[in-house]
Design a protein around this motif. Structure first.
Motif, PDB file in Angstrom:
ATOM      1  N   PHE A   1     -14.756  -3.724  17.947  1.00 39.33           N
ATOM      2  CA  PHE A   1     -13.355  -3.302  17.982  1.00 39.33           C
ATOM      3  C   PHE A   1     -12.497  -4.210  17.099  1.00 39.33           C
ATOM      4  O   PHE A   1     -11.526  -3.758  16.492  1.00 39.33           O
ATOM      5  N   PHE A   2     -12.857  -5.475  17.052  1.00 38.92           N
ATOM      6  CA  PHE A   2     -12.144  -6.393  16.163  1.00 38.92           C
ATOM      7  C   PHE A   2     -12.315  -5.959  14.711  1.00 38.92           C
ATOM      8  O   PHE A   2     -11.357  -5.958  13.931  1.00 38.92           O
ATOM      9  N   CYS A   3     -13.545  -5.570  14.328  1.00 41.19           N
ATOM     10  CA  CYS A   3     -13.806  -5.155  12.946  1.00 41.19           C
ATOM     11  C   CYS A   3     -13.035  -3.885  12.591  1.00 41.19           C
ATOM     12  O   CYS A   3     -12.411  -3.797  11.523  1.00 41.19           O
ATOM     13  N   SER A   4     -13.062  -2.888  13.461  1.00 47.52           N
ATOM     14  CA  SER A   4     -12.331  -1.652  13.157  1.00 47.52           C
ATOM     15  C   SER A   4     -10.836  -1.894  13.173  1.00 47.52           C
ATOM     16  O   SER A   4     -10.096  -1.348  12.342  1.00 47.52           O
ATOM     17  N   GLY A   5     -10.363  -2.713  14.102  1.00 45.16           N
ATOM     18  CA  GLY A   5      -8.941  -3.021  14.147  1.00 45.16           C
ATOM     19  C   GLY A   5      -8.474  -3.739  12.902  1.00 45.16           C
ATOM     20  O   GLY A   5      -7.363  -3.501  12.406  1.00 45.16           O
ATOM     21  N   LEU A   6      -9.324  -4.610  12.370  1.00 45.37           N
ATOM     22  CA  LEU A   6      -8.977  -5.337  11.150  1.00 45.37           C
ATOM     23  C   LEU A   6      -8.825  -4.367   9.977  1.00 45.37           C
ATOM     24  O   LEU A   6      -7.884  -4.481   9.178  1.00 45.37           O
ATOM     25  N   ALA A   7      -9.739  -3.400   9.889  1.00 43.88           N
ATOM     26  CA  ALA A   7      -9.656  -2.424   8.805  1.00 43.88           C
ATOM     27  C   ALA A   7      -8.410  -1.549   8.940  1.00 43.88           C
ATOM     28  O   ALA A   7      -7.693  -1.301   7.960  1.00 43.88           O
ATOM     29  N   ILE A   8      -8.130  -1.068  10.151  1.00 43.52           N
ATOM     30  CA  ILE A   8      -6.970  -0.198  10.353  1.00 43.52           C
ATOM     31  C   ILE A   8      -5.670  -0.957  10.099  1.00 43.52           C
ATOM     32  O   ILE A   8      -4.747  -0.457   9.445  1.00 43.52           O
ATOM     33  N   SER A   9      -5.601  -2.179  10.615  1.00 45.56           N
ATOM     34  CA  SER A   9      -4.410  -2.994  10.391  1.00 45.56           C
ATOM     35  C   SER A   9      -4.203  -3.277   8.909  1.00 45.56           C
ATOM     36  O   SER A   9      -3.071  -3.227   8.396  1.00 45.56           O
ATOM     37  N   LEU A  10      -5.284  -3.581   8.178  1.00 50.25           N
ATOM     38  CA  LEU A  10      -5.188  -3.827   6.746  1.00 50.25           C
ATOM     39  C   LEU A  10      -4.723  -2.573   6.016  1.00 50.25           C
ATOM     40  O   LEU A  10      -3.886  -2.641   5.101  1.00 50.25           O
ATOM     41  N   MET A  11      -5.249  -1.426   6.413  1.00 49.80           N
ATOM     42  CA  MET A  11      -4.860  -0.171   5.784  1.00 49.80           C
ATOM     43  C   MET A  11      -3.362   0.092   5.961  1.00 49.80           C
ATOM     44  O   MET A  11      -2.662   0.472   5.007  1.00 49.80           O
ATOM     45  N   LEU A  12      -2.854  -0.127   7.153  1.00 47.03           N
ATOM     46  CA  LEU A  12      -1.435   0.087   7.412  1.00 47.03           C
ATOM     47  C   LEU A  12      -0.572  -0.942   6.672  1.00 47.03           C
ATOM     48  O   LEU A  12       0.528  -0.627   6.217  1.00 47.03           O
ATOM     49  N   THR A  13      -1.079  -2.169   6.580  1.00 43.24           N
ATOM     50  CA  THR A  13      -0.313  -3.221   5.922  1.00 43.24           C
ATOM     51  C   THR A  13      -0.221  -2.997   4.419  1.00 43.24           C
ATOM     52  O   THR A  13       0.861  -3.097   3.818  1.00 43.24           O
ATOM     53  N   ARG A  14      -1.351  -2.669   3.789  1.00 46.10           N
ATOM     54  CA  ARG A  14      -1.374  -2.520   2.338  1.00 46.10           C
ATOM     55  C   ARG A  14      -0.852  -1.155   1.890  1.00 46.10           C
ATOM     56  O   ARG A  14      -0.584  -0.957   0.697  1.00 46.10           O
ATOM     57  N   GLY A  15      -0.712  -0.238   2.795  1.00 47.31           N
ATOM     58  CA  GLY A  15      -0.206   1.095   2.432  1.00 47.31           C
ATOM     59  C   GLY A  15       1.142   1.369   3.049  1.00 47.31           C
ATOM     60  O   GLY A  15       1.358   2.446   3.613  1.00 47.31           O
ATOM     61  N   SER A  16       2.056   0.418   2.940  1.00 49.93           N
ATOM     62  CA  SER A  16       3.337   0.528   3.648  1.00 49.93           C
ATOM     63  C   SER A  16       4.151   1.745   3.226  1.00 49.93           C
ATOM     64  O   SER A  16       4.886   2.312   4.026  1.00 49.93           O
ATOM     65  N   LYS A  17       4.019   2.175   1.958  1.00 49.65           N
ATOM     66  CA  LYS A  17       4.766   3.359   1.530  1.00 49.65           C
ATOM     67  C   LYS A  17       4.282   4.628   2.226  1.00 49.65           C
ATOM     68  O   LYS A  17       5.028   5.591   2.374  1.00 49.65           O
ATOM     69  N   GLU A  18       3.024   4.620   2.653  1.00 49.17           N
ATOM     70  CA  GLU A  18       2.424   5.792   3.301  1.00 49.17           C
ATOM     71  C   GLU A  18       2.206   5.543   4.798  1.00 49.17           C
ATOM     72  O   GLU A  18       1.338   6.169   5.404  1.00 49.17           O
ATOM     73  N   ILE A  19       2.975   4.642   5.377  1.00 52.25           N
ATOM     74  CA  ILE A  19       2.689   4.197   6.745  1.00 52.25           C
ATOM     75  C   ILE A  19       2.681   5.346   7.733  1.00 52.25           C
ATOM     76  O   ILE A  19       1.836   5.411   8.628  1.00 52.25           O
ATOM     77  N   ASN A  20       3.610   6.307   7.579  1.00 51.06           N
ATOM     78  CA  ASN A  20       3.660   7.412   8.539  1.00 51.06           C
ATOM     79  C   ASN A  20       2.450   8.322   8.425  1.00 51.06           C
ATOM     80  O   ASN A  20       1.872   8.741   9.430  1.00 51.06           O
ATOM     81  N   ARG A  21       2.053   8.631   7.189  1.00 58.45           N
ATOM     82  CA  ARG A  21       0.879   9.477   6.996  1.00 58.45           C
ATOM     83  C   ARG A  21      -0.390   8.764   7.450  1.00 58.45           C
ATOM     84  O   ARG A  21      -1.279   9.374   8.051  1.00 58.45           O
ATOM     85  N   LEU A  22      -0.468   7.464   7.164  1.00 57.26           N
ATOM     86  CA  LEU A  22      -1.646   6.699   7.579  1.00 57.26           C
ATOM     87  C   LEU A  22      -1.739   6.619   9.096  1.00 57.26           C
ATOM     88  O   LEU A  22      -2.823   6.793   9.673  1.00 57.26           O
ATOM     89  N   TYR A  23      -0.624   6.329   9.745  1.00 60.40           N
ATOM     90  CA  TYR A  23      -0.631   6.234  11.207  1.00 60.40           C
ATOM     91  C   TYR A  23      -0.935   7.597  11.832  1.00 60.40           C
ATOM     92  O   TYR A  23      -1.646   7.688  12.839  1.00 60.40           O
ATOM     93  N   ALA A  24      -0.421   8.655  11.223  1.00 60.91           N
ATOM     94  CA  ALA A  24      -0.743  10.000  11.713  1.00 60.91           C
ATOM     95  C   ALA A  24      -2.232  10.267  11.596  1.00 60.91           C
ATOM     96  O   ALA A  24      -2.863  10.840  12.496  1.00 60.91           O
TER      97      ALA A  24
END
Length: 821
Positions: free
Chosen positions: A130-153
């Motif tokens: 869960f730590f590994c998947s959380g790290l990837a998801i958190s990184l994706m949301l952090t580095r894709g801030s312009k697309e944060i809503n689409r990424l979170y969706a």
């Protein structure tokens, strides 16, 4: 040194969305699969404890990313995401394999000092993937801030689909197979992230995924599940086994001794509960005619004075009570069983062994939740019975839930009385410590309906089973409630049946009448409950939870009042060495309450270590933002509020939809999917002004309040509708709620990311930690004050988030200073 990569300059491609979707799907599929597996290998409540620890690991990933500047800002995104996703897949297998080799026995912590070493290792192994998947998801949301809503969706849609798919995956792949399939999906996400930019990594992920997919079809052979030594089923080979989202069922053959026939037993979750029947071949009618003494007659106490009773059985299990009903010449037997595997074994797969029991013209098998079936039934019954339907298996949500029991609430008793003939009777058997609570429930219902005293309507008894254990009450006891008063001749016949049944089981001397209209045992607890003018005063004299359970607080199995828990209670619970002792610890010990207290302390400590300690000790000169504590408070409020809503809804909709599987596939999956839709829609709105965010928070408060008010009314009116209509109604209720709840987090995260990329990562971690703490608080508060109040407290959490944003807006308008953490 490489230059930092601005979050705004990162290019997010379609394959990134696909990888995020698959990784979220894999994460939730793993969570729910482990819930089932840990219910088998340990006990249900400790499965809850360990999975919640895993979610703490998921939250820790966000804090790690906030502190790991190189990964957050400079590392190649494709390589980092692919490596984290591949690490998730590999860690799933490695952690699960190691878990099966650690002799973790939570009930022996106080007497086996090795368990102090095993416990943290076990928890860390669960948390690692869960730590590994959380790290990837958190990184994706952090580095894709312009697309944060689409990424979170995309994240939420993947989680929702993973939740819905668990109903198909677990029956097909089993426990270990489902875990390996989750790892396979995680490997596919690594392929999406890495290809074509990092082809070597992508090729490795393809190879790993292919191996995992092949292994998942024979999962239980690849990595057999280690079952705790404290389970009942030990060393008996099974002739058949099957999984579903409710349980793992194993059938064993028990050979007969001498002229005695053999039997088949079904063990649920490797010993959490069991049911079965003797050999009825070649035909049940022939067995009844030639060997009537082989058929028990305990449940016939409910048929006294009824020559051809019409019977409703709640929890028919292996069919013992159905057989006894046929022996009593019942005119109709409706056998309701929630577990589809059990009904399939009895009525289809092993029908020959059961002698066509469920295919007799009087017998009508139903797969449904008992209480939900009663509410929809238009029949009147001479007897409604439920004989020892005791199991600690329960549903789980995305954040998990504790066992509830809608069959024994105050409203359930009202439903039963409405479905009884004038001389009809209710008959339940439970452990002896729960009989007093049934008495108090009956008294409350009679009082509310103006039916007078229950003194001449109730009878309680216990057998000698487990009385050989010093200081323990009997494991088997019975409760009878008659709509009209008992007649003297009926009481005499009931006693004769009880004595005969006890004698046939070798325990006639252990039978005792706890209360009867002609044997009231003046001064006993039962007599006090029946006769005391102030029932609350009686409740205050005991540590036990005696007040009636309700549909809003359906925890009938809650043993001890919260105010009466002591340190020695905890020590006693974790000092179980013998198998039977550990089993009874789950049935007459306050394990749910103690587990929740431990988890609350654990979650708080871990959250403090992972959030407050880094803030206090580490050099964070680069982590600067306006009013950081206000932002963290905002995301903590969202974590608490969302999970409280989720837990309360899962509890409420279980009764409405009937079976736990529909709670998974409709309520939880629907909530997550519509939350994703709301997140996507919010991405089209202007977030430069906090006005949009404030509107989303107010909408969430209004919709949650409305749902708290209208759901009981809708359920009361619509419970009699067919399942397709009830599913449609459930989705219509969940859709607007999910839509508005999907907005505050991504909108707030976009604002936070504009101030600091590290702040966004901290927000992810804080939200995750408080989601776990909120799970525990929601369950504890649900047991204390009911789930309607939990929904109101969730509204308070969202109002707290609104207050935090208002203060942040005021600080910005006043030119608030930038704070260095």
């Amino acid at each position: 040194m490489p230059l930092p990569v601005s979050a705004d300059s990162e290019k997010i491609r379609r394959r990134h969305f696909a990888g995020l979707f698959l990784l979220s799907l894999a994460t939730l599929l793993l969570e729910l699969a482990l819930t089932r597996v840990l219910s088998v290998s340990l006990w249900y409540h400790f499965g809850f404890l360990v999975i919640s620890t895993a979610l703490l690991g998921f939250g820790a990933s966000g804090v790690t990313l906030a502190l790991w500047t190189g990964l957050r800002e400079r590392k190649n995104l494709d390589f980092a995401l692919g490596a984290c996703a591949l690490a998730f897949a590999v860690c799933v297998v490695l952690s699960f394999w190691l878990m099966q080799r650690i002799p973790f026995d939570p009930f022996s912590v106080a007497v086996d000092h090795r368990q102090f070493y095993f416990m943290p290792i076990y928890f860390l192994l669960v948390a690692l993937p869960f730590f590994c998947s959380g790290l990837a998801i958190s990184l994706m949301l952090t580095r894709g801030s312009k697309e944060i809503n689409r990424l979170y969706a995309c994240d939420l849609l993947g989680a929702g689909l993973g939740c819905a798919l668990v109903a198909l995956v677990i029956p097909r792949f089993g426990g270990t197979g489902s875990v390996l399939l989750a790892a396979f999906v995680g490997g596919l996400s690594a392929v999406c992230f890495a290809w074509p930019a990092k082809r070597a990594l992508a090729a490795t992920a393809v190879l790993v995924s292919a191996i995992l997919l092949a292994a998942s079809f024979r999962g239980d052979r690849v990595i057999p599940i280690h079952v705790s030594a404290n389970k009942l089923r030990r060393g008996i080979p099974s002739i058949y086994s099957a999984w579903n989202t409710l349980s793992f069922v194993q059938v064993v053959d028990i050979p007969g001794k001498g002229k005695e026939p053999g039997a088949r037993r079904m063990f649920i979750d490797a010993g959490t509960a069991a049911t079965g029947i003797g050999d009825l071949r070649p035909d049940v009618r022939k067995v009844l005619a030639e060997h009537p003494d082989q058929v028990g007659e305990l449940s016939t106490v409910a048929y006294v004075g009824k020559p051809n009773p019409k019977i409703l059985i709640i929890g028919s299990g292996g069919g013992d009570q159905v057989l006894e009903g046929l022996k009593a010449h019942a005119s109709s037997i409706t056998a309701v069983e929630i577990n589809s595997i059990i009904n399939d074994i009895v009525a289809v797969r092993m029908n020959d062994y059961w002698g066509n029991l469920f295919h007799q013209p009087e017998v009508h098998p139903v797969t449904d939740e008992g209480r939900s079936f009663v509410r929809r039934s238009e029949e009147k019954y001479d007897a409604i019975i439920s004989v020892h339907t005791i199991s600690n298996a329960a549903i789980a949500s995305g954040a998990l839930s504790l066992a509830e029991n809608y069959v024994l609430t105050r409203e359930a008793f009202e439903d039963y009385l409405d479905h009884l003939t004038p001389g009809g009777i209710i008959f339940f058997t439970r452990p002896e410590f729960q009989i007093a609570r049934l008495f108090s429930t009956a008294r409350e219902v009679f009082t509310e309906r103006g039916m007078g005293s229950i003194g001449n309507h109730v009878l309680g008894f216990s057998t000698g089973f487990a009385l050989q254990m010093p200081g323990r009450l009997s494991f088997e006891a019975g409760f009878l409630l008659k709509k009209s008063e008992f007649r003297p001749e009926e009481l005499g016949e009931i006693r004769r049946i009880l004595i005969a049944d006890a004698a046939s089981n070798g325990g006639a001397s252990g039978l005792k009448i706890l209360y009867a209209p002609d044997e009231k045992h003046a001064g006993s607890l039962y007599a006090q409950i029946v006769e005391a003018p102030d029932i609350e005063a009686v409740f205050r004299t005991t540590d036990s939870q005696l007040a009636a359970a309700t549909d809003d607080k359906p925890f009938f199995n809650q043993h001890t009042r919260w105010s009466r828990l002591r340190w020695n209670t905890i020590v006693d619970l974790f000092s179980q060495k013998q198998p039977m002792g550990a089993r009874l610890a789950l049935e007459d010990r306050p394990i749910a309450e103690v587990t929740l207290l431990i988890l609350l302390v654990q979650s708080t400590v871990v959250a403090g270590l992972c959030i407050l300690l880094p803030l206090a000790l580490l050099d964070r000169g680069s982590l600067r933002a306006e009013r950081p504590w206000g932002w963290l408070g905002y995301f903590a409020a969202l974590g608490l509020g969302f999970i409280m809503v989720e837990i309360a809804l899962l509890q409420r909709f279980l009764l409405f939809l009937g079976q736990p599987i529909y709670t998974y596939a409709v309520v939880l999956a629907g909530l997550l999917i519509f939350t994703g839709v709301g997140s996507y829609a919010a991405g089209k709105w202007n977030v430069e002004s906090n006005r949009t965010l404030k509107g989303a928070l107010l909408s969430a408060v209004i919709v949650v309040l409305a749902l708290a008010v209208i759901t009981p009314l809708v359920f009361r009116v619509c419970l009699g509708f067919g399942l397709p209509f009830r599913i449609t109604i459930a989705l219509l209720l969940v859709a607007p709620l999910g839509f508005v709840l999907g907005m505050p987090f991504p909108l707030g995260l976009r604002l936070a990311m504009q101030r600091s990329s590290a702040l966004g990562s901290w927000a992810w971690g804080v939200n995750g930690f408080f989601t776990v703490i909120g799970t525990v608080l929601a369950l504890m508060l649900g047991m204390m004050i009911g789930f309607r109040m939990v929904l109101l407290l969730a509204c308070a959490c969202y109002l707290g988030g609104l207050l935090a944003i208002t203060r942040l807006s005021r600080g910005k308008a006043e030119g608030g200073a930038v704070t260095s953490w």
